[in-house]
Design an enzyme around this catalytic site. Structure first.
Site, PDB file in Angstrom:
ATOM      1  N   TYR A 141     -36.754  33.995  25.707  1.00 21.92           N
ATOM      2  CA  TYR A 141     -36.610  33.070  24.580  1.00 21.92           C
ATOM      3  C   TYR A 141     -36.173  31.697  25.079  1.00 21.92           C
ATOM      4  O   TYR A 141     -35.286  31.592  25.935  1.00 21.92           O
ATOM      5  CB  TYR A 141     -35.580  33.591  23.569  1.00 21.92           C
ATOM      6  N   GLN A 198     -37.047  36.367  14.067  1.00 19.05           N
ATOM      7  CA  GLN A 198     -38.444  36.809  14.037  1.00 19.05           C
ATOM      8  C   GLN A 198     -39.045  36.882  15.443  1.00 19.05           C
ATOM      9  O   GLN A 198     -39.870  37.761  15.735  1.00 19.05           O
ATOM     10  CB  GLN A 198     -39.276  35.913  13.121  1.00 19.05           C
ATOM     11  N   ASN A 228     -30.059  30.278  18.996  1.00 17.32           N
ATOM     12  CA  ASN A 228     -29.114  29.992  17.916  1.00 17.32           C
ATOM     13  C   ASN A 228     -28.460  31.278  17.398  1.00 17.32           C
ATOM     14  O   ASN A 228     -28.644  32.363  17.957  1.00 17.32           O
ATOM     15  CB  ASN A 228     -29.813  29.222  16.789  1.00 17.32           C
ATOM     16  N   GLN A 273     -21.649  18.031  28.320  1.00 16.67           N
ATOM     17  CA  GLN A 273     -21.476  19.329  27.681  1.00 16.67           C
ATOM     18  C   GLN A 273     -21.327  19.175  26.179  1.00 16.67           C
ATOM     19  O   GLN A 273     -21.902  19.940  25.399  1.00 16.67           O
ATOM     20  CB  GLN A 273     -20.242  20.027  28.249  1.00 16.67           C
ATOM     21  N   HIS A 276     -24.334  18.993  23.690  1.00 15.86           N
ATOM     22  CA  HIS A 276     -25.142  20.188  23.450  1.00 15.86           C
ATOM     23  C   HIS A 276     -25.134  20.598  21.985  1.00 15.86           C
ATOM     24  O   HIS A 276     -26.161  20.927  21.407  1.00 15.86           O
ATOM     25  CB  HIS A 276     -24.600  21.370  24.268  1.00 15.86           C
ATOM     26  N   GLU A 342     -17.883  29.161  30.852  1.00 18.16           N
ATOM     27  CA  GLU A 342     -19.300  29.278  31.207  1.00 18.16           C
ATOM     28  C   GLU A 342     -19.603  28.457  32.461  1.00 18.16           C
ATOM     29  O   GLU A 342     -20.210  28.948  33.405  1.00 18.16           O
ATOM     30  CB  GLU A 342     -20.154  28.785  30.038  1.00 18.16           C
ATOM     31  N   HIS A 343     -19.202  27.192  32.445  1.00 21.62           N
ATOM     32  CA  HIS A 343     -19.370  26.299  33.594  1.00 21.62           C
ATOM     33  C   HIS A 343     -17.993  25.868  34.085  1.00 21.62           C
ATOM     34  O   HIS A 343     -17.163  25.418  33.294  1.00 21.62           O
ATOM     35  CB  HIS A 343     -20.152  25.041  33.217  1.00 21.62           C
ATOM     36  N   ASP A 376     -28.173  22.819  35.354  1.00 22.91           N
ATOM     37  CA  ASP A 376     -29.016  22.910  34.162  1.00 22.91           C
ATOM     38  C   ASP A 376     -30.478  22.715  34.502  1.00 22.91           C
ATOM     39  O   ASP A 376     -31.355  23.341  33.902  1.00 22.91           O
ATOM     40  CB  ASP A 376     -28.610  21.831  33.148  1.00 22.91           C
ATOM     41  N   HIS A 436     -23.822  75.337  33.853  1.00 24.17           N
ATOM     42  CA  HIS A 436     -23.927  74.525  35.062  1.00 24.17           C
ATOM     43  C   HIS A 436     -23.605  75.373  36.305  1.00 24.17           C
ATOM     44  O   HIS A 436     -24.296  75.312  37.327  1.00 24.17           O
ATOM     45  CB  HIS A 436     -22.949  73.335  35.004  1.00 24.17           C
TER      46      HIS A 436
END
Length: 456
Positions: A141, A198, A228, A273, A276, A342-343, A376, A436
């Site tokens: 995606y 979707q 999103n 950042q 974004h 994250e970064h 990035d 077993h």
């Protein structure tokens, strides 16, 4: 352009005021909406459509209703010819940059793939090992919202191809020409022109056969890529039915900076950042108040000349951002590890040594010149990274998301294997699993299986 010297962008807080704020990345309202969308997509009165797969007519209807597809659209895909035309239509500078980025991401992903190989070892009486194989179909995606993200096309699709996936399906709503061009160079096999829940549903459940709106879409074994809140919600619904990379939340950067840091560069990275998303977070940790003050001033100066909508987005994001004055760099590292950003940028003296002391992050950027934006746009490592503190237990997207490590064992010498047989009999009975134990006894050269004794 004037700068308001009284406006504060980074709220200054103390170390004990830092909250981990680990939130569920799945928005509850978006989850309900995603479930309704998926239900609608899988509804059909046409008995020729396999139950549980996506109804292509419903996909077209939902895609148009939610703005993915123009009203006059006749197909849910962009053809390979359209993607190639878009690539050929780039100017020389754009095309060269796309080719360069593709090459660096491919080189890194290829090196990752080579780092894990098939193996085998000796076991009593035989061999055991593992094989490394890619999944067959990968779903990738790429967001198509506020800004087109062709870099995400490359980061996801190229990585899947390097892993060895036979089929790579890409999905992005209302794709820009640069997104189509990126799909061409990345080698995507199929491009779905839909987004949100979707798109995730179509990649997860597939379209059984060719139809008037487009080709069949195979079910994807794993689905990756940022998106999103509806993308995240849908991924939470389909995980288990197929694999996913992560449930991503708002993007974030944390900069550890001491008195040697260049305030203008730190400010530029924090702004990069913040633009974004209005819910992105920019965090500064420093052992030096003067550095914090200089960065604050530089943010104001640079924001004043940033165009909109970037400026207004960043201004909103800074309302969620903060700075912390720490007693020393060690305290900066401790707080950073708690946040697990994250970064993570290290802009201090002996930056590599400081970086090596950090344990929790998605991606690490060491030194003044290792800008997060270089990550990035294709330094090599993937830019799809864990957010919201999840870097404490997971890493970013890589070829490993598309690989399966499967183990095997073989017995060639029954006599030599008896020590394992005996151990298995003992352990099975300790666990209360008599069946077993008897299955192990059936391989024993010294113990008569209990089921044979019962016959006597």
């Amino acid at each position: 352009m004037s700068v308001d010297s009284n406006e504060k962008y980074l709220t200054l807080i103390t170390p004990d005021q830092v909250k981990l704020e680990i939130k569920d990345p799945v928005d509850p309202t978006a989850l309900v909406q995603a479930k309704d969308i998926i239900k609608e997509l899988r509804t059909s009165s046409d008995e020729s459509i396999l139950k549980g797969t996506i109804n292509p007519a419903q996909l077209m209807k939902v895609g148009k209703k939610l703005g993915d597809l123009p009203e006059d659209s006749t197909s849910y895909i962009a053809t390979k010819e359209e993607c190639k035309t878009a690539f050929d239509g780039l100017n020389d500078v754009e095309r060269k940059s796309l080719i360069n980025i593709h090459a660096r991401v491919l080189a890194f992903a290829t090196a990752q793939r080579k780092s894990v190989q098939d193996c085998e070892i000796d076991i009593p009486g035989g061999k055991a090992g593992h094989t490394v194989n890619s999944c067959s179909a990968a779903g990738c995606y790429a967001p198509g919202g506020r800004y087109p993200l062709p870099s995400s096309v490359i980061m996801t699709a190229v990585t899947a191809k390097a892993a060895g996936c036979d089929t790579v399906i890409l999905s992005s709503p209302r794709p820009a020409l640069i997104t189509l061009a990126a799909a061409h160079i990345a080698g995507a096999d199929l491009f779905l022109k839909v987004g949100g829940a979707q798109a995730i549903a179509t990649m997860a459940y597939g379209i059984e056969k060719e139809n008037e709106f487009g080709p069949a879409v195979p079910r994807c074994d794993t689905i990756v890529g940022p998106g999103n809140k509806w993308v995240t919600a849908a991924k939470s619904i389909v995980q288990g039915y197929c694999g996913i990379d992560m449930l991503a939340g708002p993007s974030e950067v944390l900069v550890i900076a001491d008195e040697t840091a260049n305030a203008e560069i730190v400010a530029a990275d924090l702004i990069a950042q913040a633009e974004h998303d209005v819910v992105a977070r920019a965090i500064l940790l420093s052992n030096n108040q003067a550095t914090i003050d200089k960065v604050e001033e530089a943010i104001g100066e640079q924001l004043a000349c940033l165009p909109d909508p970037n400026k207004s987005t960043a201004n909103e994001a800074f309302k969620l951002s903060f700075a912390v004055l720490c007693k020393d760099v060690d305290e900066c590292v401790t707080i950073s590890d708690d946040i697990a950003p994250e970064h993570l940028e290290i802009q201090t003296k002996d930056a590599m040594a400081v970086g090596k002391r950090c344990a929790n992050y998605g991606g690490l950027f060491v030194g003044e010149h290792a800008a997060e934006v270089l990550g990035d746009y294709g330094a090599g490592p993937n830019h799809t990274l864990p957010t919201g503190g999840t870097g404490r237990y997971t890493g970013g997207l890589s070829v490993f998301n598309f690989l399966r490590i499967r183990t095997w064992m073989r017995i060639d010498d029954q006599k030599a294997s008896q020590v394992m047989v005996d151990d298995s009999i003992v352990m099975a009975r300790l666990e209360g699993l008599e069946g077993h134990a008897r299955a192990a006894e059936a391989r024993s050269l010294s113990v008569e299986p209990a089921y044979k004794k019962a016959k006597k």
